[in-house]
Design a protein around this motif. Sequence first.
Motif, short mmCIF file in Angstrom:
data_model
loop_
_atom_site.label_atom_id
_atom_site.label_comp_id
_atom_site.label_asym_id
_atom_site.label_seq_id
_atom_site.Cartn_x
_atom_site.Cartn_y
_atom_site.Cartn_z
N CYS A 158 59.40 78.74 39.68
CA CYS A 158 58.23 78.28 40.61
C CYS A 158 57.31 77.88 39.88
O CYS A 158 56.18 78.08 39.21
N PHE A 159 57.63 76.18 39.32
CA PHE A 159 56.68 75.43 38.58
C PHE A 159 56.42 74.17 39.53
O PHE A 159 56.50 73.72 40.15
N VAL A 160 54.96 73.46 39.38
CA VAL A 160 54.12 72.28 39.95
C VAL A 160 55.05 71.62 39.82
O VAL A 160 54.90 70.36 40.57
N ASP A 161 54.88 71.16 38.60
CA ASP A 161 56.19 70.03 38.38
C ASP A 161 57.55 70.58 37.51
O ASP A 161 57.64 70.49 36.38
N SER A 162 58.78 70.76 38.50
CA SER A 162 60.25 71.38 38.22
C SER A 162 60.83 70.81 36.86
O SER A 162 61.62 70.77 36.19
N SER A 163 59.99 68.75 37.36
CA SER A 163 61.02 67.90 36.27
C SER A 163 61.00 68.11 35.22
O SER A 163 61.86 68.25 34.39
N TYR A 164 60.12 68.45 34.66
CA TYR A 164 59.69 68.49 33.87
C TYR A 164 59.10 70.13 32.90
O TYR A 164 59.14 69.82 31.30
N ALA A 165 59.20 71.13 33.29
CA ALA A 165 59.46 72.07 33.20
C ALA A 165 60.62 72.77 32.11
O ALA A 165 61.14 72.58 32.41
N VAL A 166 60.10 73.95 31.27
CA VAL A 166 60.73 74.71 30.07
C VAL A 166 60.72 75.59 31.04
O VAL A 166 59.78 76.97 31.19
N VAL A 167 62.23 76.39 31.01
CA VAL A 167 62.44 77.19 32.00
C VAL A 167 62.50 78.55 30.69
O VAL A 167 63.28 78.90 30.03
N PRO A 168 61.30 79.53 31.74
CA PRO A 168 61.24 80.70 30.37
C PRO A 168 62.15 81.32 30.18
O PRO A 168 63.05 81.12 30.87
N ASP A 169 62.12 82.22 28.86
CA ASP A 169 63.14 82.96 28.26
C ASP A 169 63.22 84.01 28.93
O ASP A 169 64.49 84.93 29.43
N THR A 170 61.95 84.68 29.89
CA THR A 170 62.18 85.91 30.51
C THR A 170 62.71 85.13 31.22
O THR A 170 64.47 86.19 32.35
N SER A 171 63.17 84.57 32.35
CA SER A 171 63.59 84.36 33.59
C SER A 171 64.92 84.27 33.31
O SER A 171 65.99 84.36 34.23
N LYS A 172 64.70 83.57 31.61
CA LYS A 172 66.63 83.11 31.69
C LYS A 172 67.12 84.65 31.46
O LYS A 172 68.42 84.63 31.79
N GLU A 173 67.01 85.36 30.89
CA GLU A 173 67.47 86.66 30.43
C GLU A 173 67.11 87.75 32.26
O GLU A 173 68.98 88.20 32.23
N ILE A 174 66.81 87.14 32.76
CA ILE A 174 66.82 88.06 33.83
C ILE A 174 68.31 87.12 34.44
O ILE A 174 69.15 88.11 35.25
N LEU A 175 68.42 85.77 34.66
CA LEU A 175 69.56 85.82 35.23
C LEU A 175 70.95 86.06 34.38
O LEU A 175 72.06 86.17 34.82
N ARG A 176 70.64 86.12 33.32
CA ARG A 176 71.91 86.31 32.53
C ARG A 176 72.73 88.00 32.85
O ARG A 176 74.13 87.76 33.16
N GLU A 177 71.58 88.16 32.95
CA GLU A 177 71.54 89.88 32.48
C GLU A 177 72.28 89.81 34.68
O GLU A 177 72.86 91.32 34.88
N SER A 178 71.80 89.60 35.77
CA SER A 178 72.37 90.04 37.13
C SER A 178 73.42 89.19 37.14
O SER A 178 74.27 89.70 38.15
N ILE A 179 74.08 87.57 36.76
CA ILE A 179 74.88 87.03 37.14
C ILE A 179 76.14 87.37 35.69
O ILE A 179 75.89 87.42 35.18
N ASP A 180 77.72 86.91 35.97
CA ASP A 180 78.93 86.77 35.47
C ASP A 180 79.20 85.50 34.82
O ASP A 180 77.71 84.82 34.42
N ALA A 181 78.72 86.00 33.16
CA ALA A 181 78.80 85.41 32.07
C ALA A 181 78.57 83.67 32.55
O ALA A 181 78.39 83.00 31.52
N SER A 182 80.18 83.47 32.59
CA SER A 182 80.74 81.97 33.30
C SER A 182 79.44 81.36 33.95
O SER A 182 80.09 80.30 34.06
N ASP A 183 79.28 81.97 34.93
CA ASP A 183 78.78 81.45 36.27
C ASP A 183 77.89 81.06 35.61
O ASP A 183 76.79 80.20 35.84
N TYR A 184 76.71 81.96 34.74
CA TYR A 184 75.55 81.60 34.20
C TYR A 184 75.25 79.94 33.18
O TYR A 184 74.73 78.84 33.28
N LYS A 185 76.79 80.39 32.49
CA LYS A 185 77.20 79.33 31.73
C LYS A 185 76.94 77.31 32.61
O LYS A 185 76.04 76.85 31.95
N LYS A 186 77.58 77.87 33.56
CA LYS A 186 77.46 76.56 34.02
C LYS A 186 76.34 76.21 34.90
O LYS A 186 75.65 75.27 34.82
N LEU A 187 74.95 77.50 35.53
CA LEU A 187 73.76 77.03 35.88
C LEU A 187 73.46 76.15 34.86
O LEU A 187 72.35 75.10 34.70
#
Length: 216
Positions: A158-187
């Motif tokens: 959740c960013f005030v200006d999501s168009s220019y925000a950089v997704v935190p590595d911690t959030s990416k890691e949570i997603l990477r561990e939670s969903i299928d690897a191929s689905d993560y690549k599609k995101l």
Amino acid sequence: MKQKRDLFLCITCLLLALLFTMAEGRSADEALAARIAPEILRFHVLANSDSTDDQNLKLKVRTMLLNTIYEEMGENASLEETKTYVRSHKDRLEEKAEMYMRTLGYDYPAHMELTNTYFPTKTYGDMVFPCGNYEAVRVKIGEGKGHNWWCVLYPPLCFVDSSYAVVPDTSKEILRESIDASDYKKLNKESPKIHIRLKLIDLLQKDKKPIAANPK
């Protein structure tokens, strides 16, 4: 007459191909959303109306609630802990939102609930979340008839200006561990762009006859 018929058929085929491609892409996006949705919780705020004041108020309430939620939960809350927090603190968060709005001169009620909602495709920093149904924390301000605002509450995107925000590595890691690897690549993959060459232009150019220069 034959030329007009050919042009009509050409245009019809192009439009049908475009509609089919768009429908196929949307179906694929919704299928991806259905697979990743169980690991995601979104945040959805509906303004009282589309007036400038109500839209500005929506953003202020959004920021206040997000700051409160993240500060009280901490940085390491899981998906289930986030849902549990929202359910157990719902009444207090609603009251806090109403009190906050009163300090700004508004007497709107605030209603918060966990619900399942359809969201369009949305980009958060360098990640694209496909359209589909997701569970969300929905906050309705007043009549809730104005344009809404949404983000991903878990993992924290959740960013005030999501168009220019950089997704935190911690959030990416949570997603990477939670969903299928191929689905993560599609995101992380940019939405495919559809390039359709208008054969109509070629046909028109083909049928044009060169104009001879006037003899002097």
